[in-house]
Structures are given as structure tokens and as C-alpha cells.
Design an enzyme around this catalytic site. Structure first.
Site, mmCIF file in Angstrom:
data_model
loop_
_atom_site.group_PDB
_atom_site.id
_atom_site.type_symbol
_atom_site.label_atom_id
_atom_site.label_comp_id
_atom_site.label_asym_id
_atom_site.label_seq_id
_atom_site.Cartn_x
_atom_site.Cartn_y
_atom_site.Cartn_z
ATOM 1 N N SER A 145 7.434 -21.315 -79.202
ATOM 2 C CA SER A 145 8.428 -20.949 -80.220
ATOM 3 C C SER A 145 9.800 -21.436 -79.767
ATOM 4 O O SER A 145 9.892 -22.312 -78.910
ATOM 5 C CB SER A 145 8.395 -19.434 -80.445
ATOM 6 N N ASN A 146 10.850 -20.917 -80.335
ATOM 7 C CA ASN A 146 12.206 -21.316 -79.953
ATOM 8 C C ASN A 146 13.140 -20.119 -80.053
ATOM 9 O O ASN A 146 12.711 -19.016 -80.404
ATOM 10 C CB ASN A 146 12.676 -22.495 -80.823
#
Ligand code: CTP
Length: 212
Positions: A21-22
Site C-alpha cells: 500500500s502507500n
């Protein structure tokens, strides 16, 4: 006007318990959705996994997890929206071979193969309806204007909101932001560092200046 806003990160499954993810928190996208709803628009918010409370007064709230889920949710709803604002930090790559159980470690290293996800905004740009306003976001650390204008043209957008994420107060988790809006017709507007709610309100006034 019916306005679709995307927000937050996406999660790309590696196995049954792990994902890529980020750092997106969804704050900017939620602020845009809130400002648009408060201005009387019919707002659809398509959101990746975030720790925020959904704004009141939305027409529809669509929670999604992966880039593929977000692509499906957005493309289904886009054709009857007057404006689409893609604030989400959509993953550009996803594991090529996710496993549906938990991977067990071995003595050696592990190499993950990643494949490209669909560029949702680019697809929307290719399928743009007459009069539809397409707005992208560009998080950059250098050559902000050149990269932002490049994305504006490459994705057939009407506007791009560029974020210099190397500036203090402009990072993913910050409550403040400063944006530069670039229009396809060459206009440029600087929104100085202020709360994300205020940035969202100012941004909408520029994107939709005339009375509805
Ligand atoms: N976007 C999208 N679908 C993707 C990736 C990004 O719709 N698979 C959208 C984002 O919501 C954002 C804009 O495209 O509005 C960002 O453009 P992009 O070129 O993807 O920026 P980066 O991911 O930062 O790309 P790069 O690493 O090339 O700078």
C-alpha cells in the site's frame, strides 16, 4: 452536478494476510467530497481503506480495497458524472501472483513479481463524455510543473492538482496542503498552504466557478 471523488490508498494483496500500500490517509479526497456536498452537489465518494469518518450528505459512499476494485467502482459510475476528481493514491503495481493462504518464510530471500494496474484516470480520459470535467492529482518532489503538465496531457485531463510533497506541511498525512492547479487551456492557480478543507473549497470554486 453529480461529482465522483476518489480518496485514500489502495491495498494490493500479496497473500491472505499481507498487502502492498502507500502512505495516503484520504484526508484530501474526503475534504474535496465534503466541500462538494456542502456546495450542494450530488457526491459519490469511492474510498480505499482509511481511518476517517465518512462525510455526511453524500449521495453514495463506496468502500473499495484494491486498484482493480477502485477501477470497477469508478468506471461503473463515471458515465453519468459531470466531474470526476481522482484524489486516490492508486497503486501502479500489484502482485502478479497473490496467494490465497499465508505464505511461509524460507531460509532464502523472496522475490515478488509485480504487474501494472490499470491507469483509471487514463481510461476515463479516453472515454470522456462531452462536457465532463476530469481532474487528476500529481504528487511530485521535483520538476513539479513539467511532470504535472505531462500527466494532464497524457491522460486527456481538464485539470491537474499538483502537490509538491517535498514541501513541509504538504505530505500525505498532513492536515494542510498547498496545490497548484493547471488547466488544459494553460491557466494556472496557486493555492497557498492552508487547511485541507479550505484548499478543497477554493479548488472547487476554481473548477466550477459558475452557478449550478
Ligand atoms: N491514477 C489512476 N490509476 C492508477 C494510478 C494513478 O487513476 N493506476 C490517478 C491518481 O488518482 C492521480 C493520478 O492518476 O489522480 C496520478 O498520476 P500518476 O501518473 O499515476 O502519478 P504517479 O502514480 O505519481 O506516477 P509516477 O510514479 O509516474 O509519477
Amino acid at each position: 452536478m453529480k461529482i465522483l471523488v476518489t480518496a485514500g490508498p489502495t491495498r494490493e494483496a500479496i497473500d491472505a494476510v499481507r498487502f502492498l500500500s502507500n502512505k495516503s490517509t484520504g484526508k484530501m479526497g474526503y475534504a474535496v467530497a465534503k466541500a462538494a456536498a456542502e456546495a450542494g452537489h450530488d457526491v459519490i465518494l469511492v474510498s480505499g481503506p482509511v481511518a476517517l469518518t465518512q462525510s455526511d450528505g453524500l449521495l453514495e459512499f463506496v468502500p473499495v480495497v484494491s486498484a482493480a476494485d477502485m477501477a470497477e467502482a469508478v468506471k461503473l459510475r463515471a458515465p453519468d458524472c459531470g466531474m470526476i476528481v481522482m484524489c486516490a493514491a492508486v497503486a501502479d503495481y500489484t502482485p502478479a501472483h497473490p496467494v490465497d493462504r499465508k505464505l511461509k518464510k524460507t531460509g532464502g530471500n523472496l522475490t515478488l513479481e509485480l504487474k501494472r494496474t490499470e491507469d483509471i484516470l487514463k481510461t476515463l480520459g479516453q472515454q470522456k463524455k462531452p462536457g465532463q470535467i476530469l481532474v487528476g492529482f500529481a504528487a511530485e518532489t521535483d520538476d513539479v510543473e513539467a511532470y504535472a503538465r505531462g500527466k494532464l496531457a497524457a491522460k486527456n485531463l481538464d485539470w491537474i492538482a499538483a502537490n509538491d510533497v517535498s514541501r513541509p506541511g504538504c505530505g500525505f498525512a498532513a492536515d494542510t496542503n498547498a496545490l497548484t492547479l493547471y488547466a488544459a487551456d494553460g491557466r494556472k492557480f496557486e493555492l497557498p498552504l492552508q487547511g485541507k478543507d479550505e484548499v478543497a473549497r477554493r479548488m472547487l470554486e476554481i473548477l466550477l466557478p459558475s452557478p449550478r
